[in-house]
Design a protein around this motif. Structure first.
Motif, PDB file in Angstrom:
ATOM      1  N   VAL A  16     -18.229 -32.810 -15.996  1.00  0.00           N
ATOM      2  CA  VAL A  16     -18.068 -31.385 -16.301  1.00  0.00           C
ATOM      3  C   VAL A  16     -16.766 -30.889 -15.666  1.00  0.00           C
ATOM      4  O   VAL A  16     -16.541 -31.048 -14.473  1.00  0.00           O
ATOM      5  CB  VAL A  16     -19.261 -30.558 -15.773  1.00  0.00           C
ATOM      6  N   SER A  17     -15.918 -30.297 -16.492  1.00  0.00           N
ATOM      7  CA  SER A  17     -14.607 -29.846 -16.012  1.00  0.00           C
ATOM      8  C   SER A  17     -14.746 -28.608 -15.134  1.00  0.00           C
ATOM      9  O   SER A  17     -15.723 -27.856 -15.221  1.00  0.00           O
ATOM     10  CB  SER A  17     -13.688 -29.543 -17.187  1.00  0.00           C
ATOM     11  N   LYS A  18     -13.746 -28.378 -14.303  1.00  0.00           N
ATOM     12  CA  LYS A  18     -13.745 -27.224 -13.407  1.00  0.00           C
ATOM     13  C   LYS A  18     -13.789 -25.904 -14.183  1.00  0.00           C
ATOM     14  O   LYS A  18     -14.545 -25.012 -13.806  1.00  0.00           O
ATOM     15  CB  LYS A  18     -12.503 -27.303 -12.501  1.00  0.00           C
ATOM     16  N   PRO A  19     -13.018 -25.738 -15.277  1.00  0.00           N
ATOM     17  CA  PRO A  19     -13.107 -24.476 -16.044  1.00  0.00           C
ATOM     18  C   PRO A  19     -14.519 -24.217 -16.582  1.00  0.00           C
ATOM     19  O   PRO A  19     -14.984 -23.079 -16.592  1.00  0.00           O
ATOM     20  CB  PRO A  19     -12.114 -24.657 -17.184  1.00  0.00           C
ATOM     21  N   THR A  20     -15.205 -25.271 -17.013  1.00  0.00           N
ATOM     22  CA  THR A  20     -16.567 -25.115 -17.509  1.00  0.00           C
ATOM     23  C   THR A  20     -17.497 -24.668 -16.387  1.00  0.00           C
ATOM     24  O   THR A  20     -18.364 -23.807 -16.583  1.00  0.00           O
ATOM     25  CB  THR A  20     -17.075 -26.430 -18.125  1.00  0.00           C
ATOM     26  N   GLN A  21     -17.307 -25.224 -15.191  1.00  0.00           N
ATOM     27  CA  GLN A  21     -18.115 -24.811 -14.047  1.00  0.00           C
ATOM     28  C   GLN A  21     -17.873 -23.347 -13.717  1.00  0.00           C
ATOM     29  O   GLN A  21     -18.810 -22.605 -13.415  1.00  0.00           O
ATOM     30  CB  GLN A  21     -17.788 -25.676 -12.830  1.00  0.00           C
ATOM     31  N   GLU A  22     -16.598 -22.909 -13.785  1.00  0.00           N
ATOM     32  CA  GLU A  22     -16.262 -21.506 -13.507  1.00  0.00           C
ATOM     33  C   GLU A  22     -16.884 -20.577 -14.553  1.00  0.00           C
ATOM     34  O   GLU A  22     -17.385 -19.502 -14.228  1.00  0.00           O
ATOM     35  CB  GLU A  22     -14.745 -21.315 -13.473  1.00  0.00           C
ATOM     36  N   GLU A  23     -16.854 -20.993 -15.823  1.00  0.00           N
ATOM     37  CA  GLU A  23     -17.460 -20.186 -16.880  1.00  0.00           C
ATOM     38  C   GLU A  23     -18.958 -20.038 -16.656  1.00  0.00           C
ATOM     39  O   GLU A  23     -19.516 -18.951 -16.843  1.00  0.00           O
ATOM     40  CB  GLU A  23     -17.217 -20.823 -18.246  1.00  0.00           C
ATOM     41  N   GLU A  24     -19.601 -21.116 -16.243  1.00  0.00           N
ATOM     42  CA  GLU A  24     -21.040 -21.075 -15.979  1.00  0.00           C
ATOM     43  C   GLU A  24     -21.350 -20.139 -14.808  1.00  0.00           C
ATOM     44  O   GLU A  24     -22.298 -19.361 -14.848  1.00  0.00           O
ATOM     45  CB  GLU A  24     -21.559 -22.485 -15.682  1.00  0.00           C
ATOM     46  N   ARG A  25     -20.528 -20.181 -13.778  1.00  0.00           N
ATOM     47  CA  ARG A  25     -20.713 -19.299 -12.629  1.00  0.00           C
ATOM     48  C   ARG A  25     -20.545 -17.839 -13.050  1.00  0.00           C
ATOM     49  O   ARG A  25     -21.340 -16.986 -12.697  1.00  0.00           O
ATOM     50  CB  ARG A  25     -19.718 -19.647 -11.534  1.00  0.00           C
ATOM     51  N   ASP A  26     -19.510 -17.555 -13.848  1.00  0.00           N
ATOM     52  CA  ASP A  26     -19.289 -16.190 -14.329  1.00  0.00           C
ATOM     53  C   ASP A  26     -20.451 -15.709 -15.193  1.00  0.00           C
ATOM     54  O   ASP A  26     -20.877 -14.561 -15.101  1.00  0.00           O
ATOM     55  CB  ASP A  26     -17.990 -16.098 -15.123  1.00  0.00           C
ATOM     56  N   ARG A  27     -20.977 -16.594 -16.004  1.00  0.00           N
ATOM     57  CA  ARG A  27     -22.117 -16.242 -16.863  1.00  0.00           C
ATOM     58  C   ARG A  27     -23.339 -15.895 -16.016  1.00  0.00           C
ATOM     59  O   ARG A  27     -24.021 -14.917 -16.271  1.00  0.00           O
ATOM     60  CB  ARG A  27     -22.453 -17.402 -17.793  1.00  0.00           C
ATOM     61  N   ARG A  28     -23.583 -16.685 -14.983  1.00  0.00           N
ATOM     62  CA  ARG A  28     -24.714 -16.390 -14.094  1.00  0.00           C
ATOM     63  C   ARG A  28     -24.538 -15.053 -13.394  1.00  0.00           C
ATOM     64  O   ARG A  28     -25.497 -14.302 -13.238  1.00  0.00           O
ATOM     65  CB  ARG A  28     -24.866 -17.491 -13.046  1.00  0.00           C
ATOM     66  N   LEU A  29     -23.323 -14.747 -12.969  1.00  0.00           N
ATOM     67  CA  LEU A  29     -23.065 -13.483 -12.285  1.00  0.00           C
ATOM     68  C   LEU A  29     -23.266 -12.298 -13.226  1.00  0.00           C
ATOM     69  O   LEU A  29     -23.767 -11.260 -12.818  1.00  0.00           O
ATOM     70  CB  LEU A  29     -21.671 -13.471 -11.679  1.00  0.00           C
ATOM     71  N   ARG A  30     -22.833 -12.429 -14.479  1.00  0.00           N
ATOM     72  CA  ARG A  30     -23.027 -11.340 -15.449  1.00  0.00           C
ATOM     73  C   ARG A  30     -24.508 -11.150 -15.736  1.00  0.00           C
ATOM     74  O   ARG A  30     -24.974 -10.042 -15.917  1.00  0.00           O
ATOM     75  CB  ARG A  30     -22.297 -11.656 -16.752  1.00  0.00           C
ATOM     76  N   TRP A  31     -25.267 -12.243 -15.781  1.00  0.00           N
ATOM     77  CA  TRP A  31     -26.689 -12.180 -16.081  1.00  0.00           C
ATOM     78  C   TRP A  31     -27.436 -11.423 -14.995  1.00  0.00           C
ATOM     79  O   TRP A  31     -28.356 -10.669 -15.260  1.00  0.00           O
ATOM     80  CB  TRP A  31     -27.243 -13.594 -16.234  1.00  0.00           C
ATOM     81  N   ARG A  32     -27.029 -11.589 -13.748  1.00  0.00           N
ATOM     82  CA  ARG A  32     -27.689 -10.904 -12.631  1.00  0.00           C
ATOM     83  C   ARG A  32     -27.347  -9.458 -12.713  1.00  0.00           C
ATOM     84  O   ARG A  32     -27.861  -8.540 -12.423  1.00  0.00           O
ATOM     85  CB  ARG A  32     -27.209 -11.454 -11.293  1.00  0.00           C
TER      86      ARG A  32
END
Length: 68
Positions: free
Chosen positions: A52-68
């Motif tokens: 899993v690439s670093k940009p994909t990990q960052e996108e997933e983190r941002d998605r989790r933050l928006r969901w909260r």
């Protein structure tokens, strides 16, 4: 060193309890660190998500933050 760590923990806890925004930020930081630690342990022990690439990990983190 243990005394400094304990002192930092006590002072940090006091600050977080005194300010609600700091408390929320502290929880988010703890959650992010926990996520990172779990992923690192999984990668080290089983190769989980090694590709899993670093940009994909960052996108997933941002998605989790928006969901909260």
């Amino acid at each position: 060193m243990g005394r400094f760590l304990l002192l930092g923990l006590v002072v940090g806890t006091g600050v977080m309890l005194a300010r609600a925004t700091a408390w929320r930020a502290g929880r988010e930081l703890a959650r992010d660190l926990s996520d990172q630690l779990v992923l690192r342990v999984l990668r080290m022990t089983s190769g989980f998500a090694n590709d899993v690439s670093k940009p994909t990990q960052e996108e997933e983190r941002d998605r989790r933050l928006r969901w909260r």
